[in-house]
Write a protein that holds these residues in place. Structure first.
Motif, PDB file in Angstrom:
ATOM      1  N   GLU A  24      70.072  86.796  53.728  1.00 36.53           N
ATOM      2  CA  GLU A  24      70.743  87.830  53.833  1.00 36.53           C
ATOM      3  C   GLU A  24      72.814  87.383  53.359  1.00 36.53           C
ATOM      4  O   GLU A  24      73.102  88.072  51.806  1.00 36.53           O
ATOM      5  N   ARG A  25      72.851  86.528  53.527  1.00 37.81           N
ATOM      6  CA  ARG A  25      74.210  86.112  52.726  1.00 37.81           C
ATOM      7  C   ARG A  25      74.376  86.161  51.445  1.00 37.81           C
ATOM      8  O   ARG A  25      74.889  86.718  50.783  1.00 37.81           O
ATOM      9  N   ILE A  26      73.380  85.368  50.861  1.00 40.69           N
ATOM     10  CA  ILE A  26      73.407  85.515  49.248  1.00 40.69           C
ATOM     11  C   ILE A  26      72.833  87.158  48.875  1.00 40.69           C
ATOM     12  O   ILE A  26      73.806  86.775  46.907  1.00 40.69           O
ATOM     13  N   GLN A  27      72.246  87.564  49.185  1.00 38.14           N
ATOM     14  CA  GLN A  27      71.574  88.562  48.807  1.00 38.14           C
ATOM     15  C   GLN A  27      73.444  89.850  49.332  1.00 38.14           C
ATOM     16  O   GLN A  27      73.210  90.754  47.824  1.00 38.14           O
ATOM     17  N   GLN A  28      73.847  89.393  49.801  1.00 39.97           N
ATOM     18  CA  GLN A  28      75.093  90.460  50.012  1.00 39.97           C
ATOM     19  C   GLN A  28      76.130  90.410  49.340  1.00 39.97           C
ATOM     20  O   GLN A  28      76.412  90.719  48.407  1.00 39.97           O
ATOM     21  N   MET A  29      75.834  88.308  48.878  1.00 37.17           N
ATOM     22  CA  MET A  29      76.945  88.571  47.198  1.00 37.17           C
ATOM     23  C   MET A  29      75.830  88.960  46.279  1.00 37.17           C
ATOM     24  O   MET A  29      77.565  89.058  45.347  1.00 37.17           O
ATOM     25  N   PHE A  30      75.257  88.929  45.852  1.00 40.07           N
ATOM     26  CA  PHE A  30      74.718  89.615  44.906  1.00 40.07           C
ATOM     27  C   PHE A  30      75.237  91.373  44.774  1.00 40.07           C
ATOM     28  O   PHE A  30      75.250  91.677  44.185  1.00 40.07           O
ATOM     29  N   LEU A  31      74.994  92.115  45.825  1.00 39.18           N
ATOM     30  CA  LEU A  31      74.730  93.780  45.782  1.00 39.18           C
ATOM     31  C   LEU A  31      76.185  93.259  45.587  1.00 39.18           C
ATOM     32  O   LEU A  31      76.556  94.639  45.354  1.00 39.18           O
ATOM     33  N   GLY A  32      77.250  92.356  46.131  1.00 38.18           N
ATOM     34  CA  GLY A  32      78.453  93.066  46.526  1.00 38.18           C
ATOM     35  C   GLY A  32      78.805  93.473  44.998  1.00 38.18           C
ATOM     36  O   GLY A  32      79.706  93.892  44.591  1.00 38.18           O
ATOM     37  N   ALA A  33      77.941  92.656  44.388  1.00 38.83           N
ATOM     38  CA  ALA A  33      78.796  92.406  42.819  1.00 38.83           C
ATOM     39  C   ALA A  33      77.988  93.951  42.013  1.00 38.83           C
ATOM     40  O   ALA A  33      79.434  93.420  41.164  1.00 38.83           O
ATOM     41  N   HIS A  34      77.551  94.014  42.484  1.00 35.49           N
ATOM     42  CA  HIS A  34      77.327  95.857  42.276  1.00 35.49           C
ATOM     43  C   HIS A  34      77.843  96.816  42.900  1.00 35.49           C
ATOM     44  O   HIS A  34      77.519  98.274  42.663  1.00 35.49           O
ATOM     45  N   GLY A  35      78.932  96.401  43.917  1.00 37.05           N
ATOM     46  CA  GLY A  35      79.012  97.728  44.650  1.00 37.05           C
ATOM     47  C   GLY A  35      78.096  98.394  45.745  1.00 37.05           C
ATOM     48  O   GLY A  35      78.203  98.917  45.973  1.00 37.05           O
ATOM     49  N   LYS A  36      76.835  97.474  46.163  1.00 36.03           N
ATOM     50  CA  LYS A  36      76.296  97.511  47.005  1.00 36.03           C
ATOM     51  C   LYS A  36      76.227  96.143  48.277  1.00 36.03           C
ATOM     52  O   LYS A  36      77.180  94.964  48.397  1.00 36.03           O
ATOM     53  N   GLY A  37      75.855  97.261  49.735  1.00 37.92           N
ATOM     54  CA  GLY A  37      75.655  95.877  51.029  1.00 37.92           C
ATOM     55  C   GLY A  37      74.152  96.609  51.307  1.00 37.92           C
ATOM     56  O   GLY A  37      73.455  97.234  51.501  1.00 37.92           O
ATOM     57  N   ILE A  38      74.282  95.495  52.776  1.00 34.57           N
ATOM     58  CA  ILE A  38      72.875  95.493  53.171  1.00 34.57           C
ATOM     59  C   ILE A  38      73.512  95.691  54.462  1.00 34.57           C
ATOM     60  O   ILE A  38      74.985  94.736  55.328  1.00 34.57           O
ATOM     61  N   VAL A  39      73.203  96.329  55.772  1.00 38.76           N
ATOM     62  CA  VAL A  39      73.401  95.454  57.226  1.00 38.76           C
ATOM     63  C   VAL A  39      71.969  95.129  57.874  1.00 38.76           C
ATOM     64  O   VAL A  39      70.907  95.854  57.270  1.00 38.76           O
ATOM     65  N   GLY A  40      71.855  93.750  57.876  1.00 37.91           N
ATOM     66  CA  GLY A  40      70.717  93.262  58.566  1.00 37.91           C
ATOM     67  C   GLY A  40      70.740  92.312  59.493  1.00 37.91           C
ATOM     68  O   GLY A  40      72.020  92.682  60.177  1.00 37.91           O
ATOM     69  N   VAL A  41      69.682  90.978  59.794  1.00 40.49           N
ATOM     70  CA  VAL A  41      69.966  91.022  61.616  1.00 40.49           C
ATOM     71  C   VAL A  41      71.293  90.112  61.664  1.00 40.49           C
ATOM     72  O   VAL A  41      71.429  89.739  62.556  1.00 40.49           O
ATOM     73  N   CYS A  42      72.273  89.363  60.776  1.00 38.20           N
ATOM     74  CA  CYS A  42      73.671  89.129  60.730  1.00 38.20           C
ATOM     75  C   CYS A  42      74.400  89.296  60.857  1.00 38.20           C
ATOM     76  O   CYS A  42      75.766  89.261  60.918  1.00 38.20           O
ATOM     77  N   ASN A  43      74.417  90.682  60.490  1.00 41.55           N
ATOM     78  CA  ASN A  43      75.504  91.587  59.896  1.00 41.55           C
ATOM     79  C   ASN A  43      76.464  91.687  59.981  1.00 41.55           C
ATOM     80  O   ASN A  43      77.191  90.982  60.615  1.00 41.55           O
ATOM     81  N   TYR A  44      76.816  90.997  58.094  1.00 40.15           N
ATOM     82  CA  TYR A  44      78.274  90.438  58.289  1.00 40.15           C
ATOM     83  C   TYR A  44      79.106  91.539  57.969  1.00 40.15           C
ATOM     84  O   TYR A  44      80.626  91.565  57.460  1.00 40.15           O
ATOM     85  N   GLY A  45      79.120  93.733  58.294  1.00 41.81           N
ATOM     86  CA  GLY A  45      80.039  93.888  58.341  1.00 41.81           C
ATOM     87  C   GLY A  45      80.006  95.071  56.882  1.00 41.81           C
ATOM     88  O   GLY A  45      80.774  95.953  56.871  1.00 41.81           O
ATOM     89  N   ILE A  46      79.145  94.239  55.860  1.00 45.04           N
ATOM     90  CA  ILE A  46      79.229  94.624  54.498  1.00 45.04           C
ATOM     91  C   ILE A  46      78.176  95.396  54.328  1.00 45.04           C
ATOM     92  O   ILE A  46      77.674  95.522  54.910  1.00 45.04           O
ATOM     93  N   GLN A  47      79.262  96.823  54.204  1.00 40.42           N
ATOM     94  CA  GLN A  47      78.112  98.136  53.555  1.00 40.42           C
ATOM     95  C   GLN A  47      78.103  98.760  52.335  1.00 40.42           C
ATOM     96  O   GLN A  47      79.748  98.573  51.598  1.00 40.42           O
TER      97      GLN A  47
END
Length: 109
Positions: free
Chosen positions: A86-109
């Motif tokens: 999830e952390r690496i997926q967040q890194m990728f999506l964040g670079a594209h102005g996107k985000g997710i909330v997963g089981v680890c919930n980094y608070g990025i949406q």
């Protein structure tokens, strides 16, 4: 972002399958966007392109984890691996102005 590129390079030998939402639910045994299963990556074919790529990055992390450490031995190890993916997926999506909330919930949406 270099970490994402390294993961993708490592994952180039995985088998990748595009599946419908219904097929994914059947394969995973529950609703899911993607699934890594012992050398194969399954990704739903109805996802928007950037999100689909993020799911691919996430599943590639699981591919690398299994290649390096075998199958997760218990729930704690599974959760640690999921959080890393999830952390690496967040890194990728964040670079594209996107985000997710997963089981680890980094608070990025």
């Amino acid at each position: 972002m270099n970490e994402v590129l390294l993961i993708l390079a490592f994952c180039s030998s995985a088998d990748i399958f595009d599946v419908s939402k219904e097929e994914m639910t059947y394969i995973a045994g529950q609703p899911a966007y993607g699934l890594y299963l012992h050398g194969s990556i399954f990704i739903r074919n109805d996802l928007e392109p950037v999100f689909r790529q993020g799911v691919y990055v996430h599943e590639c992390v699981h591919y690398k984890q299994e290649q390096e450490g075998g199958v997760a031995k218990d729930g704690r190890e599974w959760h640690r691996r999921e959080c890393e993916a999830e952390r690496i997926q967040q890194m990728f999506l964040g670079a594209h102005g996107k985000g997710i909330v997963g089981v680890c919930n980094y608070g990025i949406q």
